[in-house]
Each structure stands twice: as structure tokens, then as C-alpha cells.
Design a protein around this motif. Structure first.
Motif, PDB file in Angstrom:
ATOM      1  N   HIS A  82      59.870  44.036  57.689  1.00  0.00           N
ATOM      2  CA  HIS A  82      59.098  43.890  56.449  1.00  0.00           C
ATOM      3  C   HIS A  82      59.945  43.356  55.293  1.00  0.00           C
ATOM      4  CE1 HIS A  82      55.508  45.761  58.062  1.00  0.00           C
ATOM      5  NE2 HIS A  82      56.223  46.774  58.513  1.00  0.00           N
ATOM      6  N   GLN A  83      61.200  42.992  55.579  1.00  0.00           N
ATOM      7  CA  GLN A  83      62.098  42.438  54.549  1.00  0.00           C
ATOM      8  C   GLN A  83      62.252  43.405  53.372  1.00  0.00           C
ATOM      9  OE1 GLN A  83      63.775  39.271  54.965  1.00  0.00           O
ATOM     10  NE2 GLN A  83      63.059  39.837  56.995  1.00  0.00           N
ATOM     11  N   ILE A  84      62.441  44.689  53.673  1.00  0.00           N
ATOM     12  CA  ILE A  84      62.670  45.717  52.648  1.00  0.00           C
ATOM     13  C   ILE A  84      64.143  46.094  52.698  1.00  0.00           C
ATOM     14  CG2 ILE A  84      62.091  48.058  51.904  1.00  0.00           C
ATOM     15  CD1 ILE A  84      59.331  47.648  53.140  1.00  0.00           C
ATOM     16  N   GLN A  85      64.801  46.087  51.527  1.00  0.00           N
ATOM     17  CA  GLN A  85      66.249  46.212  51.487  1.00  0.00           C
ATOM     18  C   GLN A  85      66.749  47.652  51.409  1.00  0.00           C
ATOM     19  OE1 GLN A  85      68.279  43.593  51.927  1.00  0.00           O
ATOM     20  NE2 GLN A  85      66.447  42.319  52.172  1.00  0.00           N
ATOM     21  N   ASN A  86      66.004  48.574  50.809  1.00  0.00           N
ATOM     22  CA  ASN A  86      66.517  49.937  50.660  1.00  0.00           C
ATOM     23  C   ASN A  86      65.463  50.956  51.065  1.00  0.00           C
ATOM     24  OD1 ASN A  86      64.948  50.795  48.138  1.00  0.00           O
ATOM     25  ND2 ASN A  86      65.954  48.911  47.424  1.00  0.00           N
ATOM     26  N   MET A  87      65.942  52.171  51.334  1.00  0.00           N
ATOM     27  CA  MET A  87      65.093  53.220  51.869  1.00  0.00           C
ATOM     28  C   MET A  87      64.015  53.652  50.871  1.00  0.00           C
ATOM     29  SD  MET A  87      66.030  54.135  54.997  1.00  0.00           S
ATOM     30  CE  MET A  87      65.697  55.881  55.202  1.00  0.00           C
ATOM     31  N   THR A  88      64.358  53.681  49.582  1.00  0.00           N
ATOM     32  CA  THR A  88      63.390  54.121  48.574  1.00  0.00           C
ATOM     33  C   THR A  88      62.153  53.231  48.586  1.00  0.00           C
ATOM     34  OG1 THR A  88      65.190  54.966  47.214  1.00  0.00           O
ATOM     35  CG2 THR A  88      63.061  54.635  46.147  1.00  0.00           C
ATOM     36  N   ASP A  89      62.390  51.917  48.643  1.00  0.00           N
ATOM     37  CA  ASP A  89      61.258  50.992  48.689  1.00  0.00           C
ATOM     38  C   ASP A  89      60.460  51.153  49.977  1.00  0.00           C
ATOM     39  OD1 ASP A  89      61.985  50.014  46.247  1.00  0.00           O
ATOM     40  OD2 ASP A  89      63.112  48.312  47.042  1.00  0.00           O
ATOM     41  N   TYR A  90      61.157  51.455  51.075  1.00  0.00           N
ATOM     42  CA  TYR A  90      60.443  51.611  52.339  1.00  0.00           C
ATOM     43  C   TYR A  90      59.586  52.880  52.332  1.00  0.00           C
ATOM     44  CZ  TYR A  90      59.467  51.750  57.344  1.00  0.00           C
ATOM     45  OH  TYR A  90      58.832  51.787  58.553  1.00  0.00           O
ATOM     46  N   ILE A  91      60.073  53.946  51.704  1.00  0.00           N
ATOM     47  CA  ILE A  91      59.272  55.163  51.596  1.00  0.00           C
ATOM     48  C   ILE A  91      58.011  54.892  50.780  1.00  0.00           C
ATOM     49  CG2 ILE A  91      59.234  57.505  50.648  1.00  0.00           C
ATOM     50  CD1 ILE A  91      62.197  57.696  51.361  1.00  0.00           C
ATOM     51  N   LYS A  92      58.150  54.107  49.706  1.00  0.00           N
ATOM     52  CA  LYS A  92      56.975  53.725  48.916  1.00  0.00           C
ATOM     53  C   LYS A  92      56.004  52.914  49.762  1.00  0.00           C
ATOM     54  CE  LYS A  92      59.376  53.637  44.443  1.00  0.00           C
ATOM     55  NZ  LYS A  92      59.806  52.775  43.318  1.00  0.00           N
TER      56      LYS A  92
END
Length: 877
Positions: free
Chosen positions: A252-262
Motif C-alpha cells: 500500500h506504499q505506507i512508510q510508517n506503522m502509525t499511518d498503517y494503523i490509521k
């Protein structure tokens, strides 16, 4: 060991993209590489189904679509980034330490599976850097290989079936449920480049393991999964979980865990996809074939022999995934029963946490590429082949019951004879393993079997199991330790049995069997004895038996054989086996046993209890003391001693004679059985050889046809491109000949018509069906009788002939007859051309007529007596 370490370090550090294609794959590959940048930093290996007799033109055809270097794979060639490698015909490709190796193909079940072979090799070599792309093709090659790549954390991409020329391979891949991207071919390269540039590729396993913030983020993800699915994955191995999460982030081209949790909170379907991605669903038929061979030949025969005929055998397969292991066990049990010629009711309970995997397992339908793992004999006997798939036959399917189950939270199956828990413990931490292994022991019977994966062990639970085969991790329960060594009361599924249940279920069993045993003693003998079970363990003492049995030294045991006094053990063992085998009462007379330094003479009777409706196998052992009573008279003392000594000798002689007779009878029975078996085996061997020969011939024919079909489709695709080029050239030539208005006729060496231009039909009465007819049979409008003769002279002399001819409409043509030369400079006929020169002829005739008129006028003027002058408009003479 040092050399092996060095070789590991030489492995490539860039992603390798494996492209599997078959029929219709050329067009897809051209589209793929025309959209793929030539400096992506990835290596590309193309695996196709190729004809062993046809030289592939793939290299020249792809060269116009990419600037990357394209090479045919040579043995020992090292993979380089931004290079394309093509598999050669009739060779399988494998990669070891970054080097490509060629091997002779192993055709399994008549099918060559080069794509599966390379995919599995890349999965082991590259791990998460392995990327597979499945393009157009028939059948199912690549399906099993992509499972291996997905299991190692790699990426799986598939061409959208609607855009594929042949959608067999893409649809089979999608049916696994393990595909990450399903895209048209032109969109795959861009998505591939974005994925490779993400942070997932190249991360080391130890990054972030001790980072509190990172661990805290994982715990939040676990909470989201538990809330959505009800399953807790917090005790799965953190390294595996972390890599699965990072792989989804890269997709999904997500760089950090915080954004992935969102992203997880905003996209509920992603939670289910992540949960499914974390489940290890990679399996295959007969995984570790040698382990299943040991199970079949060394473990199951003993288990089956201990079972009564037509009794129930219960097996539990934990984490069965899509069912391959459960069906493998069913096949092995079926073969073992056939081998022993004994049939049982086999029930295999196969459970998994993934509902979708269970649904696929229930269907019992698998791609034809399972021929790489299942022998041809088993495929023929236990599967039905239809539409490039194998379906499990009903006899095997009916043995397996599938269920969705969480092995930790849900109650386990009970009274199990064999638990197969393979390649599941390796993904759990120690705390979870310490719950699963006792649970398996709880489910097993006292003599149950535990079957683990080759990378797993029983850990500290050596007091629960003892090894049968250490290499293949097959264990057996230790007797009498389940309740003592395992704290089942703390397990979430455990419920303490109520006293009412105990009274209702257990007491009647003991009471009934005791009443029956006492009744049998009273009715038959009223003698001292013991009640034993099928393991010869004493359950109850009836009367005083201390003259015949004694307490063993060392470890406490109630086994009657270990308690038998001197002189009794051999005959007791023989009598027990005979009673069990023949299911009838067995009596041995005048046995001499030693008690308190003296010999006692007894009759031994073993009686199976057959009228008990509960668990079978109970035996009643009774002792009848026949020792002569002692008399007090001293004068008889010497005689008594002699009589006693004589009686012991007689008893021993009788025992020896009985033993000899028993051995002799046993040897005769064995010899007779061996002869019958030998004769039967010879007949079966002869029939098997004939069937095998016929089967091999059929399989060879099928293999050749299927392989030829796949190869011809690939060859036809390449040839189609050449045909298109040739068609374009022919169109250009036809337009050229038509535009020149030159009538042309091509004759072969026999002066038969091969081809003609439209303009030639104005001279000869030609139609399309006149091809291959002699030129002499065609009527023409020209007045020329020597056309055939001149054509033959040109063919013989190779000298060009030219002539001017006129047709019936007074049209003039310049005819030219010349030899027809091939590219190899061979003479293969003649070419006759007709160029219309009617206008030129008319001009020539007009000139000649004008000259004649001028001459006549000059003669008239010259002979005239008149003075004649000619002036222009200006008056000049």
C-alpha cells in the motif's frame, strides 16, 4: 562449513522477478517489457513451456521491446540486475547462491512443470526478494510455486484473466487466495517498481525488534485483528508477524506503522487481509515424503494390529490449511489397511483457523500440478482428473471431516489415535507451544501417536512422549502420565466433571464388568484369579493370588506378566496371546511354578470376556492349584520328596513337549502361509507388471501429447508474428504488382501456373482456379503460337526471350520470358511479363504514315510546273 557460509554471502541482493508464461505468453511478455523501465535494478527470469525441437525466437522478438540485455540461460550463469534471462528448451532452471543451473526435467504424471520448479527454487533462495508474475497460459503450472513464494514472504502478481489470451494459469493462481495484485499486463510494471522502491525489500530481520514504540504499534494491530476476527495472534513469533505487516505496508506504499494503523481503522477489509496474510497456509501433499513413508511402514502397522476389526480409528490434523495433509494421511491409512488386509472405520478430523482454507479443503479439488508431489500410482487410484484439476475420490473424501477451529481457544477432539501437528509450532513462541503440546497429549489415547514437522520438537515435554523416530519427529504417548503431568484444569476449554456424571458414566462400567467377572468365576471355577485388560494390566484381584503372582521389584507395575512367579511367565504369555488371537478359553495343565523355594503344580485358564458391551479386550486369568497335600508321617517324608521331585520332572517334560509341539505347529503354519503368500505375490507381480507397462505407455502418450500441445501453442505464437510480417510483405508486393499494370505470370518447372497478377487476366482468360494448370491449356487473346515452346527454351537455356505481340483487340505488348530464381539461386520456373506498348506502337505508325505523306507531297511539289513558296505569319519564306 566455512565454504557454505561464503557461498551464502554471494547470493544476490536485488529482487528477482520470475515470469511464468505458456500459451499466449508472447504477447503478454512484449506488453510487460515495453512498459518496464530498463534501469529498475531487478533481474528478470522468463520461464516458458518450449518445444525441445524448435528454436525459440523469443530473444529477437523481445529485443525490440526493451533495452535490457536478453540472454538464454547457460548452466552456471550468474543473475545480474537489469538483465532478462530466457529458459532453454527441454531444461528445468534452478537458482543457487545467485547462479542459474540447468537440470534435466523430471516429468511427473506426464506433465513437465518448469514454472513450479523455478518458483520453488527462487522462494528458497530469495525469500522476501522473490517476486513471481503469472501470465497467459493453459493448465495450472505455477500455482504450487507461487504458494512457496508467498510462504517465504515474497510478492505474487497475476495477469487479469479477462486480458489474458489463455486464462487457465491466471485463474488457477487466483483460486489459491494468495495473490497480491491482479492487474492487466500493462499496469504490472509500474506497480512492481513502486513495490520494490518501498522499505520492505532489504530490511533486516532484527530491525525494530527491541523498539518499544514498534512493539506497541504491533500490539495495537493485534487488538484490531482480535476485535475484527476474535483471534489473538500476540503469541505468534514476532519476526514473522513483523515481516507480514511490513509487506502489507509495502503493497500500500505506507512508510510508517502509525499511518498503517490509521489505514487499518479506515479500511476494515484490510484487517481481514492482514489476518489471512499472517496465517501460514503453505502446504502440499506428502510434505517430507520420507516421513510419511516411515509412518506408513513402521508406525501404522503396529497401531492397526492393536485395533479390533471394524473398530474406529480417529486422527486429528491440526492446522490443515487447504486439506493436502489431511488427504495425505487418509491415503497413507488406506494403503496401510490394504497392506495388512484389514479394514477400519477411519475418521480424520481436519481443523484450521481460516474459514476460506477450510472451504477449499472441503471441495477436494487441486491443480494438476500436484503431480509434482503425488506419485502417478496414487493419482490414478485416489484422484479423478478433469479440466486440468484433480478431485479427491469419494472413498478418501469420506474419511475426512473439516472444521473451523482455534486450537487454543476451542475444545479439542478427544480419544484420538494420531495427532498431526506439522509445521505449525515453528510459528508460535514458547509460551504458546507449552499450551499446544499438552493439549495434543490430552486429546490422544494412552498409546497415541504425535506427528510433528521436521523443524519442530516436543521441547521439555519428554515426560509426555517418547520418540519413535527422532529424525522425522514421530512420538508416542507415555503410559499413565497424562493426568499426572499435565494441568488440564487451567485450560480454557476444561470443565471439571460433576460427581453425577462420574456416577452415571464411570461407575456402571466398573460395576458391570466386575459383576460379569464374578459371575463367570462362580459359574465355571470359583477359583482365585485376576481380571486384566487388553494390555495385560490387572484391573481387579479375585481371591488370593499371592501363590502365583508377586509384587515386582523397581518401578510399580500391574502388568500380569511382570508379576508372574518363576515358571509361570512363559506359559502365561503364550496362553494370553492365544486367547486373544482365537477369542476362546485356553487351559494349560500341570504347570510347575516356584513359591517360597518349593514348586507348586497348577492348571492355568485364560478366558476372554465376550458378552461385555463396553470396551473389548478384557481377560479372566484363573489359577487351579494341583499341588499334592503334605502328610505328617516322617516315614513317608523321603517318599514324598521323591514323589514331589518326580512330579516336577514330569511337569517340566510335559511343558517341554508342549512347547516343541507348539513351535512345530507354528513353523508349519508359517511355511504354509509363506508359500501361499509367495504364490499370490507372484501372480500379483505379474498382473502389476502388465498393468504398469500399459499404464506407462498410456502416460507416455499423454505426456507427449500434452507437452507437444503446450509447446506448439508457444511456437505458433512466435510463428504468428512472422506470418504477420510475411503477410504485410505480400500485401506490399501485391499492391506493387497491381499498380504497375504489368501482366505477370509465374510458371513452375513444369510450366504450370503458380501465380498471376490482375493485369494478366486482360491477356489470358485466367481465374483463380487455374493455378497449377499448364499454361498451354489457357486460351489467350494474343496472336502468338510459340509461347510454350519459348518458355521451355528459356527454362533449358536460361536465356531471356523478348518479343512484341498483338492481341485480338489490336493492343500491343512487349513480352519478356525470363528464368525464375529463388533466394538460393535455384531455377524453379519462368516468369512471363507483358508490358502494354499499344500507345507507343500507334505513335510509331503515325510517324511512319506522316513520313509517307511528306514524301508524296514533296514529289508532287517537285514535279509541279507551278511556283510555290511557303511563308510564316511574319512574311518570312
Amino acid at each position: 562449513a566455512k565454504k557454505a557460509t561464503v557461498q551464502t554471502k554471494t547470493s544476490v541482493d536485488f529482487p528477482i522477478v520470475c515470469l511464468g508464461a505458456s500459451a499466449g505468453g508472447l504477447e503478454a511478455l512484449e506488453t510487460f517489457f515495453s512498459n518496464m523501465p530498463s534501469d529498475s535494478g531487478m533481474g528478470f527470469v522468463i520461464i516458458q513451456h518450449l518445444s525441445p525441437t524448435h528454436k525459440s525466437m523469443m530473444r529477437s522478438l523481445l529485443a525490440k521491446d526493451t533495452q535490457m540485455n536478453i540472454s538464454e540461460i547457460k548452466d552456471g550463469m550468474r543473475v545480474e540486475p537489469d538483465h532478462v534471462y530466457l529458459n532453454p528448451p527441454n531444461k528445468d532452471v534452478m537458482i543457487i547462491n545467485g547462479t542459474l543451473h540447468l537440470m534435466d526435467p523430471v516429468r511427473t504424471g506426464g506433465i513437465n512443470l518448469p514454472i513450479d520448479c523455478f518458483f520453488r527454487s527462487v522462494a528458497q533462495e530469495m525469500g522476501e526478494k522473490a517476486i513471481c508474475v503469472i501470465l497467459s497460459g493453459t493448465a495450472t503450472d505455477g500455482t504450487l510455486g507461487l504458494k512457496a513464494i508467498k510462504g517465504e514472504g515474497g510478492l505474487v502478481m497475476v495477469q487479469e484473466p479477462d486480458s489474458a489470451k489463455y486464462n487457465g494459469m491466471p485463474r488457477s493462481a487466483i483460486a489459491t487466495g494468495m495473490v497480491d495484485f491482479i492487474l492487466p499486463v500493462e499496469k504490472i510494471p509500474a506497480e512492481l517498481v513502486r513495490y520494490v522502491k518501498g522499505p520492505y525489500i532489504g530490511l533486516r530481520e532484527d530491525v525494530g525488534i527491541t523498539d518499544d514504540q514498534f512493539i506497541n504499534s504491533i500490539q495495537k494491530i493485534f487488538a484490531l485483528i482480535r476485535s475484527a476476527t476474535g483471534h489473538d495472534l500476540s503469541h505468534y513469533k514476532q519476526t514473522t508477524i513483523r515481516r507480514r505487516i511490513q509487506r502489507r505496508m509495502a503493497i500500500h506504499q505506507i512508510q510508517n506503522m502509525t499511518d498503517y494503523i490509521k489505514f487499518l481503522r479506515q479500511t476494515p477489509p484490510e484487517v481481514d487481509i492482514l489476518f489471512k496474510d499472517m496465517l501460514i497456509g503453505v502446504t502440499s501433499f506428502f510434505r517430507d515424503p520420507d516421513a510419511f513413508k516411515i509412518l506408513k511402514e513402521q508406525v501404522l502397522p503396529g497401531m492397526l494390529k492393536r485395533k479390533k476389526a471394524n473398530s474406529v480409528i480417529r486422527i486429528w490434523t491440526v492446522g490443515c490449511s487447504t486439506g493436502e495433509e489431511a488427504y495425505s494421511l487418509a491415503i497413507v491409512f488406506s494403503e496401510a489397511m490394504d497392506m495388512l488386509k484389514r479394514q477400519f472405520n477411519v475418521q480424520i478430523f481436519a481443523s484450521d483457523i481460516d474459514p476460506q482454507a477450510i472451504d477449499r479443503a472441503r471441495l477436494g479439488i487441486y491443480p494438476d500440478s500436484i503431480a509434482a508431489d503425488v506419485s502417478q500410482e496414487r493419482l490414478k487410484q485416489y484422484f479423478i482428473l478433469a479440466d486440468n484439476t484433480y478431485k479427491v475420490k469419494k472413498q478418501i473424501r469420506d474419511m475426512v471431516i473439516f472444521a473451523v477451529q482455534n486450537v487454543i481457544k476451542d475444545p479439542p477432539f478427544s480419544k484420538i489415535d494420531l495427532v498431526s501437528c506439522r509445521n505449525m509450532l515453528i510459528y508460535m513462541d514458547n509460551e504458546l507451544q507449552k499450551k499446544v503440546l499438552p493439549l495434543c497429549r490430552y486429546a490422544l489415547n494412552q498409546d497415541g501417536i504425535l506427528f510433528l514437522g521436521t523443524s519442530e520438537s516436543i521441547g521439555d515435554f519428554t515426560d509426555l512422549f517418547h520418540p519413535i523416530d527422532r529424525k522425522w519427529k514421530i512420538f508416542q504417548c507415555k503410559d499413565g502420565v497424562a493426568e499426572r503431568a499435565v494441568d488440564y484444569h487451567n485450560m480454557p476449554f476444561y470443565q471439571r466433571p460433576r460427581l453425577d456424571d462420574m456416577d452415571e458414566k464411570r461407575m456402571p462400567v466398573e460395576t458391570d464388568i466386575l459383576q460379569i467377572a464374578q459371575k463367570a468365576i462362580l459359574e465355571h471355577f470359583a477359583l482365585p484369579g485376576v481380571l486384566v485388560n487388553e494390555k495385560y494390566e490387572i484391573l481387579h484381584f479375585l481371591g488370593k493370588t499371592n501363590h502365583y503372582l508377586e509384587t515386582p521389584v523397581g518401578k510399580a507395575s500391574f502388568n500380569i506378566l511382570s508379576m508372574a512367579r518363576e515358571g509361570l511367565r512363559f506359559k502365561l504369555s503364550q496362553a494370553l496371546h492365544e486367547a486373544v488371537r482365537q477369542q476362546r478359553k485356553v487351559t494349560y495343565h500341570s504347570l510347575a511354578i516356584k513359591y517360597n523355594g518349593k514348586f507348586r503344580v497348577i492348571d492355568l485358564t485364560i478366558m476372554p470376556i465376550l458378552n461385555f458391551a463396553g470396551k473389548p479386550g478384557y481377560l479372566l486369568v484363573m489359577f487351579d492349584d494341583k499341588t499334592p497335600s503334605e502328610k505328617p508321617a516322617k516315614k513317608r517324608e523321603g517318599k514324598k520328596a521323591a514323589d514331589s521331585s518326580d512330579s516336577v520332572i514330569v511337569s517340566l517334560e510335559r511343558e517341554l513337549e508342549a512347547t516343541k509341539e507348539h513351535l512345530h505347529t507354528t513353523i508349519e503354519e508359517l511355511e504354509t502361509s509363506n508359500e501361499e503368500l509367495k504364490s499370490t505375490n507372484e501372480e500379483l507381480q505379474s498382473v502389476n507388471e502388465e498393468l504398469q507397462s500399459a499404464n506407462e505407455e498410456l502416460e507416455t502418450s499423454k505426456e507427449e501429447l500434452q507437452s507437444t500441445n503446450e509447446e506448439l501453442v508457444t511456437v505458433n505464437t512466435e510463428l504468428q508474428n512472422k506470418v504477420d510480417d510475411l503477410s504485410q510483405a505480400n500485401n506490399d508486393i501485391n499492391n506493387l504488382l497491381a499498380s504497375t499494370q504489368i501482366g505477370t505470370i509465374f510458371l513452375d518447372s513444369k510450366l504450370n501456373i503458380k501465380r498471376f497478377t490482375p493485369a494478366a487476366t486482360h491477356i489470358f482468360n485466367l481465374i483463380q482456379t487455374d493455378v497449377e494448370r499448364p499454361i498451354s491449356d489457357i486460351t489467350s487473346k494474343i496472336r502468338y503460337e510459340d509461347l510454350k515452346k519459348d518458355s521451355q527454351e528459356v527454362l533449358d537455356s536460361l536465356m531471356v526471350k523478348e518479343a512484341e505481340v498483338q492481341d485480338a483487340d489490336s493492343n500491343w505488348y512487349a513480352m519478356r520470358i525470363s528464368p525464375y530464381r529463388t533466394i538460393e539461386n535455384m531455377i524453379d520456373g519462368v516468369v512471363i511479363t507483358f508490358v502494354d506498348i499499344t500507345k507507343i506502337k500507334r505513335v510509331e505508325m503515325a510517324l511512319r504514315e506522316s513520313e509517307m505523306k511528306s514524301r508524296r507531297l514533296a514529289a508532287v511539289v517537285r514535279d509541279s510546273n507551278d511556283a510555290v513558296t511557303v511563308h510564316d505569319f511574319e512574311g518570312n519564306i
